[in-house]
Design an enzyme around this catalytic site. Structure first.
Site, mmCIF file in Angstrom:
data_model
loop_
_atom_site.group_PDB
_atom_site.id
_atom_site.type_symbol
_atom_site.label_atom_id
_atom_site.label_comp_id
_atom_site.label_asym_id
_atom_site.label_seq_id
_atom_site.Cartn_x
_atom_site.Cartn_y
_atom_site.Cartn_z
ATOM 1 N N PRO A 55 44.892 -32.610 37.440
ATOM 2 C CA PRO A 55 43.684 -32.089 36.816
ATOM 3 C C PRO A 55 42.601 -31.574 37.752
ATOM 4 O O PRO A 55 41.640 -30.999 37.277
ATOM 5 C CB PRO A 55 43.141 -33.311 36.062
ATOM 6 C CG PRO A 55 43.532 -34.456 36.915
ATOM 7 C CD PRO A 55 44.853 -34.085 37.543
ATOM 8 N N CYS A 56 42.718 -31.786 39.079
ATOM 9 C CA CYS A 56 41.505 -31.567 39.878
ATOM 10 C C CYS A 56 41.090 -30.114 40.029
ATOM 11 O O CYS A 56 39.982 -29.847 40.436
ATOM 12 C CB CYS A 56 41.573 -32.290 41.220
ATOM 13 S SG CYS A 56 42.765 -31.606 42.355
#
Lengths: 218, 275
Positions: free
Chosen positions: A149-150
């Site tokens: 997700p980053c």
């Protein structure tokens, strides 16, 4: 300034709950443990071999009627299960998924990589450990594959800013899912986006607590 | 009076005496002796058991060996949880040594993540470190570091080098002078009695009035059923690294001194032993 994680999750949840996800191919959404969970069962890639779907006990709940085009052996069909969860650490949605053959045997990470479409392969192969990894599902406690997700904020910010510019409400989940899904075999049909857009007309624009108006509220 | 820095060393060098026994179902060419090892609390099973693997593979045929996995009293052990956490949660009320069963076949696909190489452990460890910094510093500190600094964290853990590790990790434990602590505290609370593997929520170390939140405050907010009422009998032990910190301990202090190398506070809630 962004509100705390709990507030944002409520906004995200409401945004998802408004959509009717019972489209062809059996995409369903329900709220589980206060998080929106998407379950999508469909055949591997574009092989519309749906004859096995007549075994209703294999799927729950029952799907819409399908047109059976071809029949094929069970081993060529792979069942994918997608879950959208919310990460309070990164404050973005995260795509969890797992895949198995009809006999229940799971696909390994290397099979998943091989199944990624050519056009995404280069980017993912550059640093495989950064993008798709096997992780424990934080609610079910079982192994799932996860799209990292980053970088989400990076690619979602321009999308949201653009919607702001043209003064349209955006369905965060639809936009986000249409971008990350295809890399792992989840191709949203266009009708999905149309359904989302049609709903906009029915939205009470005074109700700012439901639609995210700008990036900050997310 | 112990220096706070001594706590960091005590945490890092904590060990659990363990006895590894090969599962009866495994096919061996001769009898397999149990293997004894002191496991580092702060590390991961698949990172520190190469010798265990070699020991048992010596008495097995190559074709009977596939991915190694560990189990305690019927429960497959999640290698991606730190060793100390697994022990505190599952075996702390039993007598030492910790008896772990070793398997080389029938990998439990539904329960355990695969661990085909050390790279997978490194990737998992680093993703925890990054998530912790997302909570503490909005990822600013970890993103400012160079790749070699990230590598140093991992190498420090892998090679059991306290100074090498903390040379970098101390930066992840800093916070701006004007604040009283991190933005949010990275923590996970584990209980064997619940469906969910762990509880993780956003929680600030400092209240709006400037008071430091305590361990007790965290539990009251996030799992209130765990803490017994004032006059009630103590139902559970709240354990980190094999000890029960006082509930009045400031959470910020715990985060700086009792976190695991992945920068998370892994907290076990276990039923109070009856003896």
């Amino acid at each position: 300034m962004a509100g705390n994680g709990e507030l944002q999750r409520t906004v995200l949840m409401a945004t998802c709950a408004k959509r009717s996800f019972k489209l062809k191919m059996g995409l369903q959404c329900r709220i589980e443990e206060h998080l929106p969970v998407y379950k999508h069962v469909f055949p591997w890639r574009q092989h519309f071999n749906l004859s096995w779907l007549s075994r209703k006990e294999a799927l729950e709940p029952p799907l819409d009627d399908f047109e059976v085009t071809e029949t094929t052996t069970a081993t060529e069909v792979i069942k994918y299960e997608y879950h959208v969860l919310y990460s309070c650490s990164y404050q973005v949605p995260v795509l969890y998924f797992r895949a198995s053959f009809l006999d229940g045997s799971p696909l390994a990470l290397k099979d998943i990589w091989e199944g990624v479409h050519e056009c995404y392969k280069t980017r993912l192969l550059h640093g495989p450990w950064d993008t798709i990894t096997q992780q424990e599902h934080p609610i079910l406690g079982q192994p799932f594959f996860v799209l990292h997700p980053c970088k989400t904020n990076e690619f979602m910010t321009p999308v949201l800013k653009n919607f702001q510019k043209i003064n349209r409400n955006v369905n965060y989940i639809t936009s986000w899912l249409s971008m990350v899904g295809p890399a792992v075999g989840l191709n949203l049909p266009l009708s999905y986006a149309r359904a989302a857009f049609q709903d906009e007309g029915n939205v009470d624009r005074q109700d700012s607590s439901v639609e995210p108006k700008n990036l900050e509220e997310l | 009076m112990t220096d706070d820095k001594d706590v960091l060393r005590d945490v890092w060098f904590g060990r659990i005496p363990t006895c590894f026994t090969l599962c009866q179902d495994e096919i061996t060419e001769r009898e397999a002796e149990p293997y004894y090892l002191l496991l580092p609390r702060v590390s991961y099973l698949t990172l520190v058991t190469d010798k265990v693997k070699k020991h048992f593979q010596k008495v097995m045929r190559q074709e009977d060996i596939s991915e190694i996995w560990f189990e305690y009293e019927g429960t497959p052990l999640k290698w991606h949880y730190p060793i100390g956490l697994l022990f505190d949660l599952l075996a702390s009320s039993s007598a030492l040594p910790w008896n772990i069963t070793v398997h080389f076949k029938s990998f439990p696909e539904k329960d355990l993540l695969h661990c085909p190489s050390k790279d997978v452990i490194e990737a998992h460890f680093m993703s925890c470190v990054k998530e912790a910094d997302a909570l503490k510093h909005k990822s600013q500190v970890i993103n400012e570091m160079q790749k070699k600094d990230h590598k140093q964290l991992w190498m420090g853990l892998q090679n059991d080098r306290f100074d090498q590790f903390w040379a970098i990790n101390r930066k992840l434990m800093e916070y701006p002078a004007e604040e009283n602590g991190f933005r949010y505290i990275p923590f996970r609370i584990y209980q064997t009695t619940t469906e969910r593997p762990f509880i993780q929520k956003l929680f600030r170390p400092v209240a709006t009035d400037g008071q430091l939140h305590t361990l007790g405050d965290l539990l009251k907010e996030v799992c209130p059923s765990v803490v017994a009422p004032e006059d009630g009998e103590k139902k559970n032990q709240v354990m980190i690294h094999g000890i029960e910190p006082m509930l009045e301990t400031p959470l910020q202090w715990l985060s700086e001194h009792l976190s695991y190398p992945d920068n998370f506070l892994h907290i076990s809630i276990i039923p109070q032993p009856t003896d």
